[in-house]
Design a protein around this motif. Structure first.
Motif, short mmCIF file in Angstrom:
data_model
loop_
_atom_site.label_atom_id
_atom_site.label_comp_id
_atom_site.label_asym_id
_atom_site.label_seq_id
_atom_site.Cartn_x
_atom_site.Cartn_y
_atom_site.Cartn_z
N LEU A 199 0.86 -1.18 0.00
CA LEU A 199 0.00 0.00 0.00
C LEU A 199 0.90 1.23 0.00
O LEU A 199 1.61 1.46 0.99
CB LEU A 199 -0.91 0.01 1.22
N PRO A 200 0.94 2.03 -1.05
CA PRO A 200 0.14 1.92 -2.26
C PRO A 200 0.52 0.74 -3.14
O PRO A 200 -0.32 0.21 -3.84
CB PRO A 200 0.38 3.24 -2.97
N HIS A 201 1.78 0.34 -3.11
CA HIS A 201 2.22 -0.85 -3.83
C HIS A 201 3.66 -1.14 -3.43
O HIS A 201 4.40 -0.26 -3.00
CB HIS A 201 2.11 -0.71 -5.35
N GLY A 202 4.05 -2.38 -3.54
CA GLY A 202 5.41 -2.78 -3.23
C GLY A 202 5.55 -3.36 -1.83
O GLY A 202 5.02 -2.83 -0.86
N TRP A 203 6.29 -4.45 -1.75
CA TRP A 203 6.57 -5.12 -0.47
C TRP A 203 7.25 -4.17 0.50
O TRP A 203 7.05 -4.21 1.71
CB TRP A 203 7.46 -6.33 -0.78
N ASP A 204 8.07 -3.27 -0.04
CA ASP A 204 8.89 -2.39 0.79
C ASP A 204 8.19 -1.10 1.18
O ASP A 204 8.79 -0.24 1.83
CB ASP A 204 10.18 -2.04 0.04
#
Length: 241
Positions: A133-138
């Protein structure tokens, strides 16, 4: 088109509008004892962002360079900034520091975990991990505790050449932007997951007074309700995973 606006005490929004995308790319500079730049911008934008930073403070005085997740507009010109500012260090999530920055950055990054706080002098920035959230594991966001400003990355993304800051409702613009993106090859931009509601509720519980958005106006309205309402919009407009 570059615009510089102070959207909260000592927090400057450096916005570059790209007509071809009908989108603003916003970078946030904290003027403090240990200056922080949040969002480096793309490498192609580095000269423009550097020129804007120089109007506020010498770029070589930057101490921290922060971002939410590994993406070109978040940290694409990180190494250019690390070269200009010899005492600067990237700051991001612990996952980002280990998985991405250990190979990408010129110098090791400071990896932050839940409730870690970055002190810049007068201001304290609490880190909140928000994986995917918003995107990406990190992914993660930072919350400035004195003036209650949430550096919220792509959350509340809305297109157009918008005002620097507004108290008017932005949620319909957010909905329309997400709906538009879903109809392009870039769909699943912010996929809705079973953990999305809980993470947005955690951010709302911080009681932010300003939402510093990466694309679009910063928001000074009812930020708590906006975060809760964003959950419903994302659930309706994004593909559920």
């Amino acid at each position: 088109m570059t615009a510089i606006d102070e959207i909260a005490p000592d927090l400057y929004r450096i916005s570059i509008y790209v007509p071809e995308f009908d989108m603003q790319f916003n970078h946030f500079l904290v003027k403090d004892d240990e200056p922080l730049l949040y969002h480096t911008g793309m490498r192609s934008m580095f000269p423009l962002v550097k020129e804007a930073v120089a109007k506020i403070l010498p770029p070589d005085q930057l101490r921290w360079i922060g971002f939410s997740h590994f993406e070109v507009d978040e940290c694409g010109s990180l190494n250019e900034w690390l070269s200009v500012a010899p005492n600067a260090q990237a700051v991001c999530s612990e996952v980002g520091a280990v998985v991405n920055m250990s190979d990408f950055a010129l110098r090791p990054a400071k990896g932050m975990t839940r409730a870690d706080v970055l002190e810049t002098g007068k201001y304290s920035y609490r880190f909140i991990p928000t994986p995917h959230l918003p995107h990406g594991w990190d992914a993660g966001v930072m919350f400035e505790e004195k003036n209650k400003t949430l550096l919220c990355s792509d959350l509340f993304h809305h297109n157009g050449n918008q005002a620097a800051v507004t108290e008017a409702d932005i949620l319909e613009k957010v909905r329309l932007t997400l709906r538009f993106i879903q109809q392009t090859p870039l769909n699943n931009y912010m996929p809705y997951t079973g953990k999305t509601a809980g993470m947005l509720k955690e951010l709302a519980d911080l009681g932010p007074k300003t939402l510093a958005t990466m694309h679009g106006s910063a928001y000074n309205g009812n930020c708590v309700q906006a975060l809760l309402d964003l959950n419903a919009i994302m659930k309706e407009e994004q593909d559920e995973e």
